[in-house]
Structures are given as structure tokens and as C-alpha cells.
Design an enzyme around this catalytic site. Structure first.
Site, PDB file in Angstrom:
ATOM      1  N   LEU A  65       0.794  -1.176   0.096  1.00 19.09           N
ATOM      2  CA  LEU A  65       0.118   0.165  -0.095  1.00 19.09           C
ATOM      3  C   LEU A  65       0.679   1.277   0.020  1.00 19.09           C
ATOM      4  CD1 LEU A  65      -2.791  -1.253   2.569  1.00 19.09           C
ATOM      5  CD2 LEU A  65      -2.751  -1.509   0.123  1.00 19.09           C
ATOM      6  N   GLY A  88      -1.630   6.395  -2.424  1.00 21.80           N
ATOM      7  CA  GLY A  88      -2.703   6.387  -3.176  1.00 21.80           C
ATOM      8  C   GLY A  88      -3.930   5.412  -2.525  1.00 21.80           C
ATOM      9  N   HIS A  89      -3.430   4.325  -2.092  1.00 22.47           N
ATOM     10  CA  HIS A  89      -4.177   3.357  -1.564  1.00 22.47           C
ATOM     11  C   HIS A  89      -4.972   4.219  -0.178  1.00 22.47           C
ATOM     12  CE1 HIS A  89      -1.623   0.335  -3.518  1.00 22.47           C
ATOM     13  NE2 HIS A  89      -2.812   0.033  -3.876  1.00 22.47           N
ATOM     14  N   ASP A  92      -6.173   3.180 -12.559  1.00 22.00           N
ATOM     15  CA  ASP A  92      -6.363   2.041 -13.173  1.00 22.00           C
ATOM     16  C   ASP A  92      -7.761   2.346 -14.243  1.00 22.00           C
ATOM     17  OD1 ASP A  92      -4.331   0.204 -12.692  1.00 22.00           O
ATOM     18  OD2 ASP A  92      -5.183   0.363 -10.749  1.00 22.00           O
ATOM     19  N   GLN A  95      -9.917  -0.263 -15.801  1.00 21.80           N
ATOM     20  CA  GLN A  95     -10.412  -1.346 -14.636  1.00 21.80           C
ATOM     21  C   GLN A  95     -11.870  -0.566 -14.160  1.00 21.80           C
ATOM     22  OE1 GLN A  95      -8.014  -3.401 -11.591  1.00 21.80           O
ATOM     23  NE2 GLN A  95      -8.590  -1.709 -10.256  1.00 21.80           N
ATOM     24  N   VAL A 108      -2.898   9.668  -6.942  1.00 22.26           N
ATOM     25  CA  VAL A 108      -1.993  10.276  -6.133  1.00 22.26           C
ATOM     26  C   VAL A 108      -0.672  10.261  -6.995  1.00 22.26           C
ATOM     27  CG1 VAL A 108      -0.923  10.439  -4.069  1.00 22.26           C
ATOM     28  CG2 VAL A 108      -3.275   9.781  -4.146  1.00 22.26           C
ATOM     29  N   SER A 145       2.463   4.022  -7.519  1.00 20.29           N
ATOM     30  CA  SER A 145       2.068   2.486  -8.113  1.00 20.29           C
ATOM     31  C   SER A 145       3.017   1.494  -7.471  1.00 20.29           C
ATOM     32  CB  SER A 145       2.369   2.272  -9.692  1.00 20.29           C
ATOM     33  OG  SER A 145       2.393   1.037  -9.922  1.00 20.29           O
TER      34      SER A 145
HETATM   35  O1  PAF Z   1      -6.332  -2.556  -8.440  1.00 16.94           O
HETATM   36  C1  PAF Z   1      -6.047  -3.574  -7.718  1.00 16.94           C
HETATM   37  O2  PAF Z   1      -5.015  -3.622  -7.076  1.00 16.94           O
HETATM   38  C2  PAF Z   1      -6.542  -5.142  -8.526  1.00 16.94           C
HETATM   39  O3  PAF Z   1      -6.755  -4.913  -9.859  1.00 16.94           O
HETATM   40  C3  PAF Z   1      -8.024  -5.296  -7.758  1.00 16.94           C
HETATM   41  C4  PAF Z   1      -8.961  -4.417  -8.084  1.00 16.94           C
HETATM   42  C5  PAF Z   1      -7.514  -5.437  -6.027  1.00 16.94           C
HETATM   43  C6  PAF Z   1      -8.252  -6.841  -8.110  1.00 16.94           C
HETATM   44  O4  PAF Z   1      -7.401  -7.908  -7.785  1.00 16.94           O
END
Ligand code: PAF
Length: 275
Positions: A29, A32-33, A147, A150, A173, A182
Site C-alpha cells: 500500500l 494512493g491506497h 487504473d 479497470q 495520487v 504505483s
Molecule cells: O487494482 C487492483 O489492485 C486489483 O486489480 C484489484 C481491483 C484489487 C483486483 O485484484
């Protein structure tokens, strides 16, 4: 913070957790997380973070085995951010037998851009996210805009399957020099790390040109990729697309985004910027 290694344990805790926000991650982490965790708190009584490195979304030869696993440090960061629950299953919980049912996003969404270069990636993402949704039953779920594709795939999956989950996107971020945070930045050598912000520079420049009225999109994309190549990158794509569905824009479309993916040495970085 309660750490749940089993689905049964998380489900028991979720039962009286009130309104729940889910933030799925693969760990390692960074800020950004943590920004997503903080934003999650605005939407719910309790926040559930997940850490699971999902084998299904990696292709053979990609970095599944070497993906950074930093569980103890991640737990400290999540606890400091006030996250109530961490779901950290192992593969025997998530895939007790080989997964034979999958969520298959349509090729026009999942076979383009990153999906063209990582076939099957979004199928793996959508499948694990659907499983996490079934396990945690969140009211809201948060994903980073870094992402971008995604996020689009997940929004469409939620809409088409009528899931009662609000999807919230978190802003990317960046480090002070512009590099999007990342987990894969950790793979960069010192020299590559110094070069890495160019990816952001190139797409920021393209955005400035489009905001200034340029409409020669294909040419701008080629110029951007050439600039990357000249500086030692191997670009997969630099692409100007419509934000809503990531399809090609016409000259009078608004609501655009520039997306890029490029390899620097053995590290593949992605970034994007809305116009
Ligand atoms: O973005 C990510 O870290 C992954 O693609 C996720 C959404 C946790 C799915 O494994």
C-alpha cells in the site's frame, strides 16, 4: 483493526457493520491506497480493505510471483488510517478449486488498450471483484482512477448485473515530480525512477494541446510515443479516448481522457489524465 483470513470470519463481522465501504487492493500500500481508505470513510460506517494478489489477472510471465508482498507494513498503514476490517484471504479461501466460472467483460471494453496487451487481465479482475463483492456485500466500493479501464469495466459490470453497490473512483495520487504512485514503481532502478515522470509529462503535454484546440489526435499519439521511444521507453499505447467507454473520439466529442502504458526497462507503467 480486525484481520480476517477467512470468508466466514469476514461475513460474521460484516453482519452488524452497518453501511460498509470496500476497498480492494493487492497490498504493497502507498499513499494512493490510503487516500482511497480515507475517502471510503466518507461513504460508510465501516471500511473493509482487502489484500489479495489475484493470480487470475496475471498472465504467464507477468509479475505474479515477484509482486511485492508487504503485509506487516500494510497492516500498520491501514490501522493508522482507521480501517476497521482487513480481509486478507489466501488462495485456498478465494480459489479452493480452480475457478471455472468467470465474469467475461465484452471485448470492446476489455480487449482494447491494456486488454490488448494483457489478454484476459480484465476477466481476472472482474471475476475476483465479483467474488469480493459477494463475500463482503459492500454498499459502496472504491477503486483508483489510475487504473482507469479497470474502473470503467467494474462500473459497467455493476450496472449490467444490477448490483446494489455504488462505485466511487479516487483521484490518482502523484509524487512531487508527477509520477503516479504505483506498487510497480518499486521495481524501477534509480536511473529509471528519474526517467519515469516523463510518462506523466508526455500525457500532460497531450492534454494541454487538446485543451488548446488540437484535434489531430492520431498524430499527437504518435508524437508522444515517439518521444517516449527516444528516451528509452517501449510504449504499448498512448491513446486519446472517450471517458465513458474508452472508444475512439471524433473531433467534436468532449469528455476525453489520455491513457498510456509503456515499459521502462522491465517495468510496465500505466497512467492517464482526463482532458
Ligand atoms: O487494482 C487492483 O489492485 C486489483 O486489480 C484489484 C481491483 C484489487 C483486483 O485484484
Amino acid at each position: 483493526m480486525q484481520i480476517h483470513e477467512t470468508i466466514a470470519s469476514l461475513r460474521a463481522a460484516r453482519a452488524d457493520a452497518g453501511r460498509v465501504a470496500l476497498v480492494p487492493t493487492m497490498g504493497n500500500l502507498h499513499a494512493g491506497h490510503i487516500a482511497l481508505m480515507t475517502k471510503a470513510r466518507e461513504h460508510a460506517d465501516q471500511v473493509i480493505a482487502t489484500i489479495f494478489v489475484n493470480r487470475l489477472q496475471f498472465r504467464p510471465g507477468e509479475d505474479f510471483d515477484s509482486y511485492p508482498r508487504t503485509f506487516a507494513a500494510d497492516c500498520e498503514k491501514l490501522a493508522a488510517a482507521g480501517v476497521e476490517h482487513l480481509f486478507a484471504p489466501d488462495e485456498s479461501q478465494m480459489y479452493p478449486q480452480p475457478q471455472s466460472y468467470h465474469i467475461e467483460p465484452p471485448p470492446e471494453q476489455a480487449g482494447i488498450l491494456d486488454g490488448e496487451f494483457r489478454p484476459g487481465h480484465f476477466r481476472g479482475v472482474a471475476t475476483v471483484v465479483m467474488k469480493l463483492f459477494q463475500i463482503a456485500r459492500p454498499d459502496v466500493a472504491l477503486f483508483g482512477k489510475k487504473d482507469y479501464q479497470q474502473l470503467m469495466v467494474i462500473c459497467n459490470m455493476v450496472r449490467e448485473f444490477n448490483l446494489a453497490i455504488d462505485i466511487v473512483g479516487g483521484e490518482t495520487v502523484r509524487a512531487a515530480d508527477g509520477l503516479a504512485l504505483s506498487s510497480r514503481n518499486g521495481y524501477l532502478s534509480a536511473a529509471e525512477r528519474a526517467e519515469a515522470p516523463r510518462l506523466y509529462g508526455v500525457i500532460a503535454d497531450l492534454v494541454t494541446k487538446v485543451r488548446g484546440g488540437a484535434r489531430n489526435y492520431a498524430e499527437l499519439e504518435q508524437i508522444a510515443m515517439q518521444l517516449l521511444r527516444l528516451n528509452g521507453w517501449m510504449p504499448d499505447y498512448v491513446a486519446l479516448r472517450k471517458k465513458l467507454d474508452l472508444q475512439l473520439p471524433s473531433a467534436h466529442d468532449s469528455g476525453l481522457v489520455v491513457l498510456a502504458a509503456a515499459r521502462l526497462g522491465s517495468t510496465r507503467l500505466i497512467d492517464n489524465l482526463e482532458v
